[in-house]
Design an enzyme around this catalytic site. Structure first.
Site, PDB file in Angstrom:
ATOM      1  N   LYS A  23       3.073   5.664  -3.069  1.00 16.21           N
ATOM      2  CA  LYS A  23       4.138   6.302  -3.257  1.00 16.21           C
ATOM      3  C   LYS A  23       4.634   6.647  -4.753  1.00 16.21           C
ATOM      4  O   LYS A  23       4.404   7.922  -5.338  1.00 16.21           O
ATOM      5  CB  LYS A  23       5.091   6.123  -1.826  1.00 16.21           C
ATOM      6  CG  LYS A  23       4.752   6.221  -0.907  1.00 16.21           C
ATOM      7  CD  LYS A  23       4.823   7.431  -0.842  1.00 16.21           C
ATOM      8  CE  LYS A  23       5.597   8.585   0.446  1.00 16.21           C
ATOM      9  NZ  LYS A  23       4.830  10.225   0.747  1.00 16.21           N
ATOM     10  N   ALA A  62       0.976  -1.378   0.186  1.00 10.09           N
ATOM     11  CA  ALA A  62      -0.204  -0.189  -0.567  1.00 10.09           C
ATOM     12  C   ALA A  62       0.501   1.179   0.106  1.00 10.09           C
ATOM     13  O   ALA A  62       0.931   2.262  -0.896  1.00 10.09           O
ATOM     14  CB  ALA A  62      -0.709  -0.091   1.053  1.00 10.09           C
ATOM     15  N   TYR A  63       1.943   0.653   0.902  1.00  9.23           N
ATOM     16  CA  TYR A  63       2.636   2.618   0.846  1.00  9.23           C
ATOM     17  C   TYR A  63       3.507   2.499  -0.768  1.00  9.23           C
ATOM     18  O   TYR A  63       3.675   3.776  -0.512  1.00  9.23           O
ATOM     19  CB  TYR A  63       4.342   2.241   1.770  1.00  9.23           C
ATOM     20  CG  TYR A  63       4.826   3.337   1.844  1.00  9.23           C
ATOM     21  CD1 TYR A  63       4.402   4.753   2.823  1.00  9.23           C
ATOM     22  CD2 TYR A  63       6.204   2.822   2.080  1.00  9.23           C
ATOM     23  CE1 TYR A  63       4.762   5.303   3.189  1.00  9.23           C
ATOM     24  CE2 TYR A  63       7.157   4.063   2.822  1.00  9.23           C
ATOM     25  CZ  TYR A  63       6.291   5.573   3.245  1.00  9.23           C
ATOM     26  OH  TYR A  63       7.071   6.647   2.885  1.00  9.23           O
ATOM     27  N   SER A  64       4.550   1.495  -0.404  1.00  3.67           N
ATOM     28  CA  SER A  64       5.343   1.949  -2.196  1.00  3.67           C
ATOM     29  C   SER A  64       3.894   2.339  -3.346  1.00  3.67           C
ATOM     30  O   SER A  64       4.207   2.540  -4.264  1.00  3.67           O
ATOM     31  CB  SER A  64       5.742   0.626  -2.071  1.00  3.67           C
ATOM     32  OG  SER A  64       6.760  -0.043  -1.431  1.00  3.67           O
TER      33      SER A  64
END
Ligand code: ZN
Length: 686
Positions: free
Chosen positions: A580, A575-577
């Site tokens: 981002k 989710a973060y990668s």
């Protein structure tokens, strides 16, 4: 006017300490002096460096402020050397300053005031000089002499206007010698001088005379609309702020054509009433009520002639028209009144008045914009009162020009510390309360920028702003609550942000969240929250920032704090990668789209920052320890070890990168990624 004198406080004080106390209570009253205005002195007997008994004049030195004055701000001079000058017929400024410098007892003392001889020639032990609003209301009228006589009788003398220096000192001393029973001397179109055997006596005389003048003026003002009826009412508050936020970047762009300016906005009810009055435009153009203000306010403000303050488009057109006329008037004034060999100052206004909307003041930093603001907040009531009594009249244009371009006055500017790398620049940082955001904010404030800190955590952000302002010794940071995922919140947040310093030069898109789980275990809630903050939040705030930058037409710089995960993703950071990566791709598109406007967009990709980072919660540490099969306490060392330099990454390292990309040193760089990760082979940008 209330006396602030306290016998209890003054009791233990004597000599210079007593003058410091009295100067400070004068400085504490903004109706007496403002921002470096006025001065004070005491005559004592002391010893010089040889041990010889000497009469000493201690006078407030150049560059200090009565409100915060300390003993070290006073300059001691040999009085016996100054007094014989009274016999001279004339003396040039240069010769006088040169002579005074030679009579200074302490070579480390500040440069003595240009009004030193005025204090020296009057025999009283204690002397105070102020630019009291109520006194200047009387002096800045057509029939000032008659008025002053009517109020104070024969006990107060008036000296015609002349620029401070030898001649003024001589005139004051001559009038005093002719009338030794005088209570005070008023300098026409300038200010008040009082004296006494004691500090209390001299101070109380100032308060007494100012109070008498205030009472007289209040009577004249009562029930009168001195400036005629209000023709343009202040816009309702919400609308007013929205229009002000729309017009501020346009105005900032216009007045920053020579040098970048920071703006301050003011919309108090009395000011709005003044601005909307029939005669406001005309009376605002006359001049400053004391020439001391010129350096900060310029000879007259820009008055925007508009009938449509509520329509930003029309107002912008009216603003440009009025500004063109302002610059032309300024050029004509300069050509007509200047002395040979002087260079014209910035042709842009420092005070901008807009009926219905309020006032903007400008300066090289928030402090300078505040000085212009404070001076004008005292100017418009003086103009109104003087008009109610008689007619507002200041020194003639020739004298205004002589003062404005006076080398002695401009010398004061050279006493200021040099400007820092980011002074004049306005920066907005999202997610400012977190470790990286706070680190970036601190570096920008130290480099002289005016910084808007936004975060969902208002209290934490306010604590940070307070700390940064305390360290900076002035207001350079403001905290604004803003949730980057909410379009309306972003709009409101940027409205507040623009009204804080007038615009935006550097936008740091830093707000972010990290949710960890393998893709098959990732909840929709965490996925959507990540996209919402890291991608959509970045989109919404970038849109708002670009809008302000484009309205200013001054270019700009956007620095996006992404992550090394974009280049080298790690497991469980889906989710973060991914969110981002969306942010990064959007930033690259922004770089392509906005280069023609001079707006650069660059990225930094830091590796994990541990110290104080909200991203590295206990849970994440535990989770990362598990993922790398190490113990929790070794997580930090593990991350440090894995980079080529084998060094941990700190928020200050990220800040260095952000400041570089935002600076003129990176003027030819856009669409670039700067890794701040100690060197990670798999995360090399390509
Ligand atoms: Zn003065």
């Amino acid at each position: 006017m209330k006396s602030l004198w306290s016998d209890k406080t003054a009791k233990g004080l004597s000599g210079l300490d007593l003058v410091v106390y009295t100067s400070r209570i004068i400085g504490a009253n903004t109706n007496l002096v403002l921002w470096g205005g006025g001065n004070s002195s005491i005559k004592t007997v002391g010893k010089d460096h040889t041990g010889k008994k000497t009469s000493i004049l201690w006078i407030k030195g150049s560059g200090s402020d009565m409100r915060t004055i300390a003993p070290k701000n006073f300059t001691p001079l040999r009085l016996d050397e100054l007094l014989p000058l009274k016999k001279r017929k004339e003396m040039s400024d240069d010769a006088m300053v040169d002579y005074q410098m030679k009579s200074v007892l302490n070579p480390k003392a500040p440069k003595p005031s240009i009004e030193t001889l005025l204090h020296a020639f009057l025999p009283a032990k204690h002397i105070y000089h102020t630019h009291a609003d109520a006194i200047c209301t009387l002096t800045d009228t057509k029939n000032s002499r008659k008025l002053i006589k009517e109020i104070f009788g024969e006990s107060v003398a008036v000296v015609d206007y002349i620029r401070p220096g030898f001649t003024l000192s001589k005139w004051v001393s001559e009038i005093y010698e002719k009338h030794p029973n005088l209570r005070a001397i008023i300098l026409d179109k300038h200010g008040l001088i009082t004296w006494g055997d004691t500090a209390k006596e001299a101070y109380q005389m100032t308060i007494k005379l100012v109070s008498e003048a205030e009472r007289f003026t209040a009577k004249k003002l009562k029930g009168k609309q001195a400036l005629g009826p209000v023709q343009i009412k202040g816009l309702p508050q919400k609308k007013r702020r929205a229009v002000a936020a729309a017009i501020a970047p346009i105005l900032r762009g216009e007045v920053s054509q020579n040098k970048l300016m920071v703006l301050q906005y003011e919309d108090g009810p009395d000011l709005l009433k003044f601005l909307g009055s029939k005669k406001a435009q005309q009376v605002s153009q006359v001049g400053p009520f004391t020439p001391d203000h010129l350096m900060h306010t310029r000879p007259w403000p820009l008055f925007v002639e508009t009938k449509n303050p509520g329509d930003p488009q029309k107002l912008a057109d009216d603003l440009r028209k009025s500004l063109a006329a302002y610059r032309k008037r300024g050029l004509d004034y300069f050509n007509r009144y200047k002395e040979d060999g002087v260079t014209m100052l910035d042709p842009n206004p420092r005070v901008i008045l807009i009926p219905g909307l309020g006032m903007f003041t400008t300066g090289k930093d928030p402090r300078a914009a505040t000085i212009a603001h404070d001076l004008y907040m005292h100017t418009f009531p003086v103009i109104e009162a003087a008009t109610a009594i008689d007619a507002y009249k200041t020194i003639p244009m020739q004298e205004i020009c002589n003062f404005e371009y006076w080398p002695m006055e401009n010398f004061k500017l050279s006493l200021l510390p040099p400007e820092k790398a980011f002074s004049r620049k306005v920066v907005l940082i999202t997610g400012a309360a977190g470790a990286i955001g706070a680190g970036i904010a601190e570096s920008f404030v130290k480099a002289g920028a005016s910084v808007i800190l936004t975060d969902v955590m208002l209290e934490k952000t306010e604590v940070l702003a307070d700390r940064l302002n305390q360290e900076a010794g002035g207001i350079q940071a403001v905290a604004i609550e803003m949730d980057v995922t909410d379009e309306k919140e972003v709009q409101r947040g940027f409205e507040d942000a623009v009204l804080a310093f007038g615009g935006l030069d550097i936008f740091v898109s830093n707000a972010g969240i990290a949710r960890t789980a393998s893709v098959d275990n990732l909840s929709l809630k965490d996925w959507e929250a990540s996209l919402s903050v890291n991608a959509t939040g970045h989109l919404l705030t970038s849109q708002a920032a670009l809008k302000v930058m484009k309205a200013q037409k001054l270019g700009g710089s956007i620095v996006v704090v992404t992550t090394k995960n974009v280049l080298a993703p790690g497991k469980d950071f889906g989710a973060y990668s991914a969110s981002k990566a969306a942010q990064t791709q959007l930033a690259r598109i922004m770089a392509i789209e906005n280069a023609p406007e001079g707006i650069r967009v660059n990225m930094v990709t830091p590796d994990g920052i541990f110290e104080g980072s909200g991203l590295w919660s206990k849970e994440i540490r535990e989770e990362r320890a598990k993922a790398h099969k190490i113990s929790v306490k070794d997580v930090e060392a593990f991350y440090a070890k894995r980079n080529l330099m084998q060094r941990p990454i700190y928020a200050s390292d990220v800040a260095e990168g952000v400041l570089f990309l935002a600076s003129e040193s990176a003027a030819k760089t856009t669409g670039a990624i700067l890794p701040i990760d100690g060197g990670l082979r798999e995360a090399f940008p390509r």
